[in-house]
Design a protein around this motif. Structure first.
Motif, PDB file in Angstrom:
ATOM      1  N   PHE A  11       0.844  -1.195   0.000  1.00  0.00           N
ATOM      2  CA  PHE A  11       0.000   0.000   0.000  1.00  0.00           C
ATOM      3  C   PHE A  11       0.877   1.242   0.000  1.00  0.00           C
ATOM      4  O   PHE A  11       2.004   1.210   0.495  1.00  0.00           O
ATOM      5  CB  PHE A  11      -0.892   0.040   1.246  1.00  0.00           C
ATOM      6  CG  PHE A  11      -1.893  -1.084   1.317  1.00  0.00           C
ATOM      7  CD1 PHE A  11      -3.053  -1.057   0.553  1.00  0.00           C
ATOM      8  CD2 PHE A  11      -1.679  -2.171   2.145  1.00  0.00           C
ATOM      9  CE1 PHE A  11      -3.974  -2.092   0.610  1.00  0.00           C
ATOM     10  CE2 PHE A  11      -2.600  -3.207   2.219  1.00  0.00           C
ATOM     11  CZ  PHE A  11      -3.753  -3.164   1.442  1.00  0.00           C
ATOM     12  N   ARG A  12       0.346   2.334  -0.533  1.00  0.00           N
ATOM     13  CA  ARG A  12       1.017   3.642  -0.463  1.00  0.00           C
ATOM     14  C   ARG A  12       0.325   4.462   0.605  1.00  0.00           C
ATOM     15  O   ARG A  12      -0.910   4.556   0.627  1.00  0.00           O
ATOM     16  CB  ARG A  12       0.925   4.367  -1.804  1.00  0.00           C
ATOM     17  CG  ARG A  12       1.806   3.746  -2.866  1.00  0.00           C
ATOM     18  CD  ARG A  12       1.626   4.357  -4.244  1.00  0.00           C
ATOM     19  NE  ARG A  12       1.535   5.803  -4.262  1.00  0.00           N
ATOM     20  CZ  ARG A  12       0.916   6.487  -5.230  1.00  0.00           C
ATOM     21  NH1 ARG A  12       0.337   5.872  -6.230  1.00  0.00           N
ATOM     22  NH2 ARG A  12       0.867   7.797  -5.196  1.00  0.00           N
ATOM     23  N   PHE A  13       1.116   5.066   1.481  1.00  0.00           N
ATOM     24  CA  PHE A  13       0.592   5.891   2.569  1.00  0.00           C
ATOM     25  C   PHE A  13       1.183   7.284   2.470  1.00  0.00           C
ATOM     26  O   PHE A  13       2.259   7.480   1.906  1.00  0.00           O
ATOM     27  CB  PHE A  13       0.988   5.303   3.936  1.00  0.00           C
ATOM     28  CG  PHE A  13       0.468   3.932   4.187  1.00  0.00           C
ATOM     29  CD1 PHE A  13      -0.823   3.719   4.643  1.00  0.00           C
ATOM     30  CD2 PHE A  13       1.273   2.816   3.962  1.00  0.00           C
ATOM     31  CE1 PHE A  13      -1.311   2.446   4.878  1.00  0.00           C
ATOM     32  CE2 PHE A  13       0.796   1.531   4.189  1.00  0.00           C
ATOM     33  CZ  PHE A  13      -0.491   1.349   4.646  1.00  0.00           C
ATOM     34  N   LYS A  14       0.487   8.239   3.047  1.00  0.00           N
ATOM     35  CA  LYS A  14       1.071   9.563   3.245  1.00  0.00           C
ATOM     36  C   LYS A  14       0.529  10.128   4.547  1.00  0.00           C
ATOM     37  O   LYS A  14      -0.563   9.755   5.002  1.00  0.00           O
ATOM     38  CB  LYS A  14       0.825  10.486   2.054  1.00  0.00           C
ATOM     39  CG  LYS A  14      -0.497  11.189   2.016  1.00  0.00           C
ATOM     40  CD  LYS A  14      -0.543  12.184   0.864  1.00  0.00           C
ATOM     41  CE  LYS A  14      -1.863  12.935   0.905  1.00  0.00           C
ATOM     42  NZ  LYS A  14      -2.056  13.834  -0.204  1.00  0.00           N
ATOM     43  N   ASN A  15       1.313  10.996   5.131  1.00  0.00           N
ATOM     44  CA  ASN A  15       0.953  11.586   6.405  1.00  0.00           C
ATOM     45  C   ASN A  15       0.855  13.096   6.218  1.00  0.00           C
ATOM     46  O   ASN A  15       1.814  13.715   5.759  1.00  0.00           O
ATOM     47  CB  ASN A  15       2.047  11.241   7.433  1.00  0.00           C
ATOM     48  CG  ASN A  15       1.567  11.390   8.855  1.00  0.00           C
ATOM     49  OD1 ASN A  15       0.625  12.118   9.116  1.00  0.00           O
ATOM     50  ND2 ASN A  15       2.228  10.694   9.751  1.00  0.00           N
ATOM     51  N   SER A  16      -0.296  13.672   6.536  1.00  0.00           N
ATOM     52  CA  SER A  16      -0.397  15.125   6.480  1.00  0.00           C
ATOM     53  C   SER A  16      -1.350  15.589   7.570  1.00  0.00           C
ATOM     54  O   SER A  16      -2.393  14.963   7.807  1.00  0.00           O
ATOM     55  CB  SER A  16      -0.843  15.607   5.099  1.00  0.00           C
ATOM     56  OG  SER A  16      -2.218  15.591   4.951  1.00  0.00           O
ATOM     57  N   GLU A  17      -0.959  16.644   8.232  1.00  0.00           N
ATOM     58  CA  GLU A  17      -1.730  17.206   9.351  1.00  0.00           C
ATOM     59  C   GLU A  17      -2.050  16.124  10.384  1.00  0.00           C
ATOM     60  O   GLU A  17      -3.165  16.037  10.895  1.00  0.00           O
ATOM     61  CB  GLU A  17      -3.007  17.872   8.840  1.00  0.00           C
ATOM     62  CG  GLU A  17      -2.729  19.025   7.893  1.00  0.00           C
ATOM     63  CD  GLU A  17      -3.992  19.608   7.295  1.00  0.00           C
ATOM     64  OE1 GLU A  17      -5.094  19.391   7.836  1.00  0.00           O
ATOM     65  OE2 GLU A  17      -3.867  20.305   6.285  1.00  0.00           O
ATOM     66  N   ASN A  18      -1.053  15.305  10.684  1.00  0.00           N
ATOM     67  CA  ASN A  18      -1.170  14.222  11.676  1.00  0.00           C
ATOM     68  C   ASN A  18      -2.250  13.196  11.343  1.00  0.00           C
ATOM     69  O   ASN A  18      -2.765  12.527  12.229  1.00  0.00           O
ATOM     70  CB  ASN A  18      -1.396  14.783  13.083  1.00  0.00           C
ATOM     71  CG  ASN A  18      -0.186  15.530  13.574  1.00  0.00           C
ATOM     72  OD1 ASN A  18       0.943  15.158  13.233  1.00  0.00           O
ATOM     73  ND2 ASN A  18      -0.403  16.568  14.337  1.00  0.00           N
ATOM     74  N   LYS A  19      -2.597  13.090  10.066  1.00  0.00           N
ATOM     75  CA  LYS A  19      -3.542  12.068   9.631  1.00  0.00           C
ATOM     76  C   LYS A  19      -2.867  11.211   8.569  1.00  0.00           C
ATOM     77  O   LYS A  19      -2.258  11.736   7.647  1.00  0.00           O
ATOM     78  CB  LYS A  19      -4.814  12.696   9.064  1.00  0.00           C
ATOM     79  CG  LYS A  19      -5.660  13.334  10.129  1.00  0.00           C
ATOM     80  CD  LYS A  19      -7.018  13.715   9.610  1.00  0.00           C
ATOM     81  CE  LYS A  19      -7.836  14.200  10.774  1.00  0.00           C
ATOM     82  NZ  LYS A  19      -8.868  15.116  10.460  1.00  0.00           N
ATOM     83  N   VAL A  20      -3.012   9.914   8.716  1.00  0.00           N
ATOM     84  CA  VAL A  20      -2.450   8.989   7.737  1.00  0.00           C
ATOM     85  C   VAL A  20      -3.507   8.710   6.667  1.00  0.00           C
ATOM     86  O   VAL A  20      -4.674   8.473   6.982  1.00  0.00           O
ATOM     87  CB  VAL A  20      -2.015   7.665   8.414  1.00  0.00           C
ATOM     88  CG1 VAL A  20      -1.517   6.665   7.379  1.00  0.00           C
ATOM     89  CG2 VAL A  20      -0.943   7.934   9.463  1.00  0.00           C
TER      90      VAL A  20
END
Length: 153
Positions: A11-20
């Motif tokens: 899977f591809r994940f990203k983290n932004s504004e403390n949300k995955v």
């Protein structure tokens, strides 16, 4: 996130504004990673990578109307002729699959008329084939692989 009863997928994940967020290959965008979404993404990968269903025939999280009520299905797989082959109802792992869950997907299917139903919380998976003559569903061990289907075109 909790380990699920599916094969291991990438899977591809990203983290932004403390949300995955996790990348949804069907919607072609990142979506917030919630427990139900974790199950939905595993199921999508299972359908594509294990069962061989083409991405182009899979639809995720769309609205439908049932008796003037707006509902959202989790995953629908279409037949090449545009009819619906499979409806998948995903629940978070902590949600027990109950008769209510089957009733929910059966209600959706009154409108959608899919041949197969799948209900999963990522830990337990249930598969059914619809018998439209008796208006009942029969349980299966699994759904058929895409390459074993005989389509009427």
């Amino acid at each position: 996130m909790q380990a699920l009863n599916f094969p291991k997928f990438s899977f591809r994940f990203k983290n932004s504004e403390n949300k995955v967020s996790i990348f949804d290959a069907i919607r072609k965008k990142f979506v917030i990673l919630q427990p139900e979404e974790w199950v939905r993404q595993h199921c999508v990968h299972y359908l594509i990578e294990v069962k061989g269903y083409p991405k182009s025939l899979i639809n995720v999280e769309k609205e439908l109307k049932i008796n003037d009520l707006k509902k959202r299905y989790d995953i629908v797989v279409f037949n090449p002729n545009g009819s619906i082959h499979l409806i998948v109802e995903c629940k978070a792992p902590k949600i027990k699959i109950s008769q209510d869950t089957f009733d929910q997907v059966a209600r959706y299917n009154l409108a959608l008329k899919a041949s197969f139903l799948m209900v999963t919380n990522g830990l337990n998976h249930y598969y059914c084939v619809m018998n439209f003559e008796t208006e009942k569903y029969d349980f299966l061990k699994d759904i058929p692989d895409y390459n074993t289907l005989d389509f009427e075109i």
